[in-house]
Design an enzyme around this catalytic site. Structure first.
Site, PDB file in Angstrom:
ATOM      1  CB  CYS A  66      -0.935  -0.015   1.199  1.00  0.00           C
ATOM      2  SG  CYS A  66      -2.014  -1.455   1.156  1.00  0.00           S
ATOM      3  CG  HIS A  77      -3.468   3.079   1.231  1.00  0.00           C
ATOM      4  ND1 HIS A  77      -3.882   2.619   0.004  1.00  0.00           N
ATOM      5  CD2 HIS A  77      -3.587   2.026   2.089  1.00  0.00           C
ATOM      6  CE1 HIS A  77      -4.221   1.343   0.121  1.00  0.00           C
ATOM      7  NE2 HIS A  77      -4.059   0.962   1.371  1.00  0.00           N
ATOM      8  CG  ASN A 104      -6.931  -1.275   0.381  1.00  0.00           C
ATOM      9  OD1 ASN A 104      -6.059  -1.077  -0.458  1.00  0.00           O
ATOM     10  ND2 ASN A 104      -6.667  -1.458   1.657  1.00  0.00           N
TER      11      ASN A 104
HETATM   12  O1  UT7 Z   1      -4.484  -1.500   2.972  1.00  0.00           O
HETATM   13  C1  UT7 Z   1      -3.574  -1.815   3.920  1.00  0.00           C
HETATM   14  C2  UT7 Z   1      -3.950  -1.997   5.237  1.00  0.00           C
HETATM   15  N1  UT7 Z   1      -5.233  -2.585   5.513  1.00  0.00           N
HETATM   16  C3  UT7 Z   1      -6.017  -1.967   6.387  1.00  0.00           C
HETATM   17  O2  UT7 Z   1      -5.708  -0.879   6.795  1.00  0.00           O
HETATM   18  C4  UT7 Z   1      -7.239  -2.698   6.898  1.00  0.00           C
HETATM   19  C5  UT7 Z   1      -7.336  -2.501   8.380  1.00  0.00           C
HETATM   20  N2  UT7 Z   1      -8.402  -3.237   9.029  1.00  0.00           N
HETATM   21  C6  UT7 Z   1      -9.703  -3.043   8.773  1.00  0.00           C
HETATM   22  O3  UT7 Z   1     -10.044  -2.276   7.902  1.00  0.00           O
HETATM   23  C7  UT7 Z   1     -10.713  -3.730   9.642  1.00  0.00           C
HETATM   24  O4  UT7 Z   1     -10.045  -4.434  10.670  1.00  0.00           O
HETATM   25  C8  UT7 Z   1     -11.653  -4.706   8.897  1.00  0.00           C
HETATM   26  C9  UT7 Z   1     -12.611  -3.929   8.036  1.00  0.00           C
HETATM   27  C10 UT7 Z   1     -10.840  -5.686   8.075  1.00  0.00           C
HETATM   28  C11 UT7 Z   1     -12.479  -5.516   9.903  1.00  0.00           C
HETATM   29  O5  UT7 Z   1     -13.238  -4.627  10.684  1.00  0.00           O
HETATM   30  P1  UT7 Z   1     -13.244  -4.745  12.241  1.00  0.00           P
HETATM   31  O6  UT7 Z   1     -14.170  -3.732  12.742  1.00  0.00           O
HETATM   32  O7  UT7 Z   1     -11.821  -4.705  12.733  1.00  0.00           O
HETATM   33  O8  UT7 Z   1     -13.881  -6.174  12.467  1.00  0.00           O
HETATM   34  P2  UT7 Z   1     -13.275  -7.416  13.271  1.00  0.00           P
HETATM   35  O9  UT7 Z   1     -12.209  -8.063  12.467  1.00  0.00           O
HETATM   36  O10 UT7 Z   1     -12.978  -6.999  14.671  1.00  0.00           O
HETATM   37  O11 UT7 Z   1     -14.503  -8.382  13.289  1.00  0.00           O
HETATM   38  C12 UT7 Z   1     -15.697  -8.068  14.018  1.00  0.00           C
HETATM   39  C13 UT7 Z   1     -16.765  -9.089  13.657  1.00  0.00           C
HETATM   40  C14 UT7 Z   1     -16.279 -10.529  13.731  1.00  0.00           C
HETATM   41  O12 UT7 Z   1     -17.355 -11.318  14.181  1.00  0.00           O
HETATM   42  P3  UT7 Z   1     -17.432 -11.791  15.720  1.00  0.00           P
HETATM   43  O13 UT7 Z   1     -16.184 -12.609  15.937  1.00  0.00           O
HETATM   44  O14 UT7 Z   1     -17.473 -10.543  16.519  1.00  0.00           O
HETATM   45  O15 UT7 Z   1     -18.690 -12.586  15.759  1.00  0.00           O
HETATM   46  C15 UT7 Z   1     -15.986 -10.892  12.303  1.00  0.00           C
HETATM   47  O16 UT7 Z   1     -16.121 -12.249  12.028  1.00  0.00           O
HETATM   48  O17 UT7 Z   1     -17.183  -8.880  12.294  1.00  0.00           O
HETATM   49  C16 UT7 Z   1     -17.070 -10.113  11.565  1.00  0.00           C
HETATM   50  N3  UT7 Z   1     -16.732  -9.803  10.194  1.00  0.00           N
HETATM   51  C17 UT7 Z   1     -17.653  -9.613   9.248  1.00  0.00           C
HETATM   52  N4  UT7 Z   1     -19.005  -9.653   9.288  1.00  0.00           N
HETATM   53  C18 UT7 Z   1     -19.653  -9.416   8.147  1.00  0.00           C
HETATM   54  C19 UT7 Z   1     -15.491  -9.642   9.646  1.00  0.00           C
HETATM   55  N5  UT7 Z   1     -15.608  -9.344   8.338  1.00  0.00           N
HETATM   56  C20 UT7 Z   1     -16.945  -9.333   8.074  1.00  0.00           C
HETATM   57  C21 UT7 Z   1     -17.706  -9.095   6.913  1.00  0.00           C
HETATM   58  N6  UT7 Z   1     -19.038  -9.116   6.983  1.00  0.00           N
HETATM   59  N7  UT7 Z   1     -17.109  -8.785   5.721  1.00  0.00           N
END
Ligand code: UT7
Length: 331
Positions: free
Chosen positions: A114, A258, A288
């Protein structure tokens, strides 16, 4: 010493639009979840019969050259940022050189994810400053969709990453327009927080049936960990750029972060006290696109009249590696 400026920016995105509802047909996710957590509404996926990293970057380069008032023959070096090259080797720089009908100019490939576009911009800036090259094509292009686990198990990556290409033409400057400074960082302790492991060269057999049955050739990300590091490093590296130039956040006319996640951009905007007019986001429409996200955003922002002569543009990125970087540009 000579100075370098950005003379033109361009982009190309595949025609195929994939909405959140499209993804929700086969993955356990929803438009509501994706919009709330990432800001993304739709993204573009390549058409395997038509799009390649090389030809998408050629279209983006042609737009950048046209806006710079130059032709491909005026280019004397290519710096190409991608982590998704068309071939394992050679890199995409030579394929772009061939697409543009150029014959012997050098082409350098960078794999800084990125942050790749800012790393590439920095390299081009140094080459122009030393006088080694004059008109340099700086490209960020990716096809990420073919590396995504498109099942529910991959939903923390497959809803985010997408495909596209962006390009900038850097030339020597004789007026106030210039790349003021670039700032490049990395911390390899976190390499496996966001990576594609295979096909890795340190395996006895690079591609085996076991490997194909596993999913180690897909993108893996510790989303929470990446998010936490990203917000800290973004702020730090933007402040580093401002401090180097004796400037303050009020002087930024436009920040192009980014496009990792809209929540990350909004968090940085708030931390730095920037107004909505000072920050450009288009992740809602493109997702992204890794190294392509900044030049695509630069191209759109320029076309919308949001980057004008004499204005101060700040670029900042964070991603796999970890790597992070910033650039301050007087347009
Ligand atoms: O480009 C380079 C760098 N990349 C980034 O900067 C990305 C950085 N990270 C993020 O953008 C976020 O961490 C994500 C968007 C990937 C995930 O969001 P989050 O708010 O951190 O969610 P999480 O991983 O803490 O997951 C929360 C819940 C989980 O369920 P439980 O365990 O609480 O039941 C996940 O399984 O959301 C669930 N989950 C989803 N649910 C529906 C994770 N992805 C999804 C999804 N749809 N696509």
């Amino acid at each position: 010493m000579r100075k370098a400026k950005v003379a033109g920016v361009g982009h190309y995105v595949p025609e195929n639009v994939v909405t959140n509802d499209d993804l929700a047909k086969t993955i356990d996710t929803s438009d509501e979840w994706i919009t709330e957590r990432t800001g993304i509404k739709e993204r573009r996926y390549f058409n395997p019969d038509k799009d390649t990293v090389a030809n998408m970057s050629a279209r983006a380069s042609e737009m950048a050259l046209d806006r710079a008032g130059l032709s491909a023959q005026d280019i004397d070096f290519i710096v190409f940022a991608t982590i998704t090259p068309d071939y394992f080797f050679p890199g995409s720089g030579v394929l772009l050189q061939r697409e543009l009908g150029l014959e012997s100019i050098g082409a350098l490939d960078l794999r800084n994810a990125c942050s790749g576009f800012i790393y590439a911009l920095s390299v081009a800036d140094q080459f122009i400053k030393t006088g080694m090259y004059s008109n340099i094509l700086v490209v960020g292009a990716e096809i990420q969709s073919s590396a995504l686990d498109m099942t529910t198990a991959g939903r923390n990556t497959n809803v985010i990453f997408a495909d596209g290409a962006g390009a900038a033409v850097l030339v020597p400057s004789e007026n106030n327009s210039e790349v003021l400074s670039t700032h490049l960082h990395s911390d390899g302790r976190f390499a496996e927080e966001l990576y594609v492991k295979d096909p890795g060269s340190s395996r006895q057999v690079r591609l085996s049936h076991d490997l194909i049955e596993g999913n180690s050739f897909n993108v893996h990300m510790n989303g929470n960990g990446v998010f936490k590091h990203a917000v800290t490093r973004f702020e730090e590296v933007i402040n580093e750029a401002l401090a180097t130039n004796g400037m303050t956040t009020e002087q930024i006319d436009l920040l192009i972060p980014h496009q990792a996640n809209l929540r990350i951009s909004q968090f940085i905007q708030k931390k730095l006290g920037l107004s909505d007019d000072q920050v450009f986001n288009n992740i809602m429409r493109f997702g992204n696109t890794t190294a392509a996200s900044i030049p695509i955003a630069m191209s759109e922002a320029w076309a919308e009249g949001k980057i004008k002569e004499d204005q101060l543009l700040c670029l900042a990125a964070f991603g796999s590696g970890f790597t992070w970087a910033s650039a301050l540009i007087r347009w």
